[in-house]
Write a protein that holds these residues in place. Structure first.
Motif, PDB file in Angstrom:
ATOM      1  N   GLY A 348      38.132  57.636  55.192  1.00  0.00           N
ATOM      2  CA  GLY A 348      38.982  58.092  56.445  1.00  0.00           C
ATOM      3  C   GLY A 348      40.357  58.401  56.417  1.00  0.00           C
ATOM      4  O   GLY A 348      40.990  59.520  56.817  1.00  0.00           O
ATOM      5  N   ARG A 349      41.098  57.852  55.141  1.00  0.00           N
ATOM      6  CA  ARG A 349      42.559  58.384  55.055  1.00  0.00           C
ATOM      7  C   ARG A 349      42.582  59.639  54.379  1.00  0.00           C
ATOM      8  O   ARG A 349      43.317  60.277  54.542  1.00  0.00           O
ATOM      9  CB  ARG A 349      43.037  57.187  54.032  1.00  0.00           C
ATOM     10  CG  ARG A 349      44.702  57.382  53.837  1.00  0.00           C
ATOM     11  CD  ARG A 349      45.078  56.090  52.758  1.00  0.00           C
ATOM     12  NE  ARG A 349      44.442  56.342  51.608  1.00  0.00           N
ATOM     13  CZ  ARG A 349      44.551  55.159  50.641  1.00  0.00           C
ATOM     14  NH1 ARG A 349      45.500  54.287  51.130  1.00  0.00           N
ATOM     15  NH2 ARG A 349      44.077  55.465  49.640  1.00  0.00           N
ATOM     16  N   GLU A 350      41.273  60.088  53.532  1.00  0.00           N
ATOM     17  CA  GLU A 350      41.217  61.332  52.948  1.00  0.00           C
ATOM     18  C   GLU A 350      40.528  62.149  53.596  1.00  0.00           C
ATOM     19  O   GLU A 350      40.425  63.431  53.406  1.00  0.00           O
ATOM     20  CB  GLU A 350      40.445  61.163  51.570  1.00  0.00           C
ATOM     21  CG  GLU A 350      41.246  60.371  50.484  1.00  0.00           C
ATOM     22  CD  GLU A 350      42.165  60.902  49.824  1.00  0.00           C
ATOM     23  OE1 GLU A 350      42.420  61.814  50.080  1.00  0.00           O
ATOM     24  OE2 GLU A 350      42.972  60.224  49.154  1.00  0.00           O
ATOM     25  N   GLY A 351      40.324  62.047  55.140  1.00  0.00           N
ATOM     26  CA  GLY A 351      39.940  63.102  55.814  1.00  0.00           C
ATOM     27  C   GLY A 351      38.416  63.240  56.026  1.00  0.00           C
ATOM     28  O   GLY A 351      37.731  64.071  56.554  1.00  0.00           O
ATOM     29  N   HIS A 352      37.742  62.388  55.150  1.00  0.00           N
ATOM     30  CA  HIS A 352      36.167  62.453  54.999  1.00  0.00           C
ATOM     31  C   HIS A 352      35.525  61.770  56.029  1.00  0.00           C
ATOM     32  O   HIS A 352      34.198  61.929  56.224  1.00  0.00           O
ATOM     33  CB  HIS A 352      35.780  62.169  53.816  1.00  0.00           C
ATOM     34  CG  HIS A 352      36.089  63.038  52.627  1.00  0.00           C
ATOM     35  ND1 HIS A 352      35.836  63.069  51.104  1.00  0.00           N
ATOM     36  CD2 HIS A 352      36.585  64.362  52.597  1.00  0.00           C
ATOM     37  CE1 HIS A 352      36.307  64.038  50.567  1.00  0.00           C
ATOM     38  NE2 HIS A 352      36.765  64.942  51.329  1.00  0.00           N
ATOM     39  N   MET A 353      36.117  60.826  56.656  1.00  0.00           N
ATOM     40  CA  MET A 353      35.552  60.125  57.908  1.00  0.00           C
ATOM     41  C   MET A 353      36.302  60.283  58.985  1.00  0.00           C
ATOM     42  O   MET A 353      37.718  60.673  58.834  1.00  0.00           O
ATOM     43  CB  MET A 353      35.324  58.649  57.484  1.00  0.00           C
ATOM     44  CG  MET A 353      34.254  58.387  56.446  1.00  0.00           C
ATOM     45  SD  MET A 353      32.488  58.427  57.099  1.00  0.00           S
ATOM     46  CE  MET A 353      31.655  58.748  55.795  1.00  0.00           C
TER      47      MET A 353
END
Length: 503
Positions: A348-353
């Motif tokens: 989520g932090r990397e923008g994948h979730m």
């Protein structure tokens, strides 16, 4: 302005900050003062002992009490069965050494996700997070809690198997309780893990000790002529490895919480070198102990191998075995939940979730949204309750990405030579593990092709249908749709984005 006026102004501003809280919402993000921002980071609270307990506690769970039947069924005799258990231990140690290099080279939480992202880029890392967050981790959580429920409810139904509705409800209650513990406090979750790891080591010592006594008394009949069977096949060996390695699953769990590990460059490899050989020896000795009192036929017909062993050996004290098995599976479920939340948090932090998964509880400093998602999905996966099917397809997906992760070690030896490597394994080990991973993925499919493997593969690649519009293109309407949902969830759960400081 005089000094008194300045002091009064500072006091007024301080009261305003206190009244408004330490964080204020601004769309789908959170604006925090400097002191608050420092607080919203996962803390380094896991030491060497807790790291060892996390690995041992997650590995020794339900597998050693369930998998012996499946390994024997697919090998056909005692000798090949014991060899499979020993080989699984060797493979686990070699794989863990490769992961120790990756974990000290890229000291980020998230395990395989962080390494795949660094080596192969965003699409491969996304497919891993999509598959693991949505299926692999919650299904593992479901398998372990179902095992916990079966053993916990068995004493109340001495003449028959517990009703399925009872098992499922008890498993659901365990999921809720464990998620609550992990959302409440990292330290509390670590203490629970340490306590239950101690309990499961006690039951290992009891079983192994009883086996040694029986061997000394000459109970070796079932271990003689151990290689008479001629029923081995490539697919059967692959499925035997699946079930054996399921019991060893958990060896990479410490890599998921690297950011919370004290002195990871020292404690990560040291915890691996202490924990995994300990578990490997225990598993082989436990299986030998089983065969000192049970024939292969008796073992295959036993509904609960460890309980049958206790009934045959411990007699009036046989209640100890199911009690400690309950402790063991509960501790393993706690460890699984602890690490699964970190993967969803990092992706989520990397923008994948979705962004809310990367938020941290402002009061508890735990990745509460990610933990809750894992618990919710696990509740869904307990509905089918077919443990053997779940294990087979869990292992298929797991070893696809294990192979890719081990390949990333080879790739980064050439593409990222500048990275510091406190631990460096011979590259031949990585090549060997990649070949074994390919075998474990392909052999069962070739030997016994089933449509479910196709479904698993289609599910993995279906993640690209979400990746391209929502991650790669970042379509605006999706962000506009998620913004009010994120804000309301943020208010409901009292969570904020993590600090943006460098790791």
């Amino acid at each position: 302005m005089d000094t008194g006026s300045k002091m009064e102004e500072r006091r007024t501003n301080k009261r305003k900050k206190s009244k408004n809280g330490s964080a204020k919402l601004d769309g789908d993000s959170t604006v925090m003062d400097k002191d608050s921002a420092k607080a919203t980071v996962l803390q380094k609270e896991v030491g060497l002992l807790s790291g060892v307990c996390l690995i041992v506690g997650t590995m020794i769970g339900s597998g050693i009490f369930i998998s012996p039947k499946a390994v024997l069924l697919n090998t056909g005799d005692v000798g090949p069965c014991l060899l499979i258990w020993a080989a699984c231990g060797v493979l686990t140690i070699l794989g863990a050494l490769c992961y120790a290099e990756l974990g000290t080279m890229i000291p980020k939480s998230g395990g395989e996700y962080s390494y795949l992202l660094e080596a192969f880029g965003s699409p491969v890392a996304y497919l891993y997070s999509w598959t693991t967050v949505m299926v692999v981790k919650p299904s593992a959580f479901a398998i372990i809690t179902l095992s916990f429920a079966e053993y916990a409810s068995a004493p109340f139904y001495p003449e028959c198997s517990p009703p399925m509705v009872v098992t499922k409800c008890l498993a659901a209650a365990a999921i809720v309780f464990i998620v609550t513990i992990n959302c409440f406090s990292v330290k509390l979750a670590s203490y629970v893990q340490n306590i239950f790891t101690g309990a499961k080591l006690i039951i290992m010592v009891i079983i192994v000790g009883a086996g040694i006594v029986l061997l000394a008394q000459g109970n070796t009949k079932n271990l003689s002529n151990a290689f008479d069977s001629q029923s081995l096949s490539a697919g059967g060996i692959g499925l035997a490895f699946y079930n054996g390695l399921w019991a060893y699953d958990g060896w990479s769990q410490l890599n998921f919480i690297t950011e919370e590990l004290k002195n990871p460059y020292r404690n990560l490899p040291l915890a691996i070198l202490i924990a995994i050989p300990l578990v490997s020896v225990c598993y082989v000795m436990v299986n030998i102990a089983y065969f000192t009192v049970m024939t292969p036929t008796e073992l295959l017909s036993s509904p609960a191998v460890a309980v049958t062993f206790g009934n045959k050996v411990l007699h009036p004290m046989s209640w100890i075995v199911p009690l400690f098995v309950v402790f063991s599976t509960f501790g393993s479920a706690n460890g699984s939940c602890f690490t699964a939340g970190r993967l969803a948090y990092v992706s989520g932090r990397e923008g994948h979730m979705v962004k809310i998964l990367s938020f941290i509880s402002l009061r508890r400093l735990t990745p509460a949204p990610a933990l809750m998602l894992n618990g919710f999905l696990a509740m869904l996966y307990i509905i089918p309750a077919d443990i053997n099917t779940l294990i087979n397809y869990f292992s298929f997906a797991q070893w696809v990405f294990n192979g890719l992760t081990l390949s990333s070690l080879i790739v980064m030896r050439f593409t990222r030579k500048e990275l510091k490597r406190p631990v460096k394994v011979p590259i031949i080990i990585a090549f060997l593990m990649v070949l074994i991973s390919c075998y474990l993925v392909l052999a069962p499919i070739i030997d016994n092709p089933e449509v479910e493997y196709l479904y698993s593969s289609l599910f993995i690649f279906s993640g690209l249908l979400l990746y391209y519009p929502f991650v790669h293109l970042k379509v605006k309407w999706a962000r506009n749709l998620m913004r009010p949902i994120t804000v309301h969830l943020q208010l409901l759960m009292e969570v904020v984005p993590p600090d943006k400081c460098e790791l």
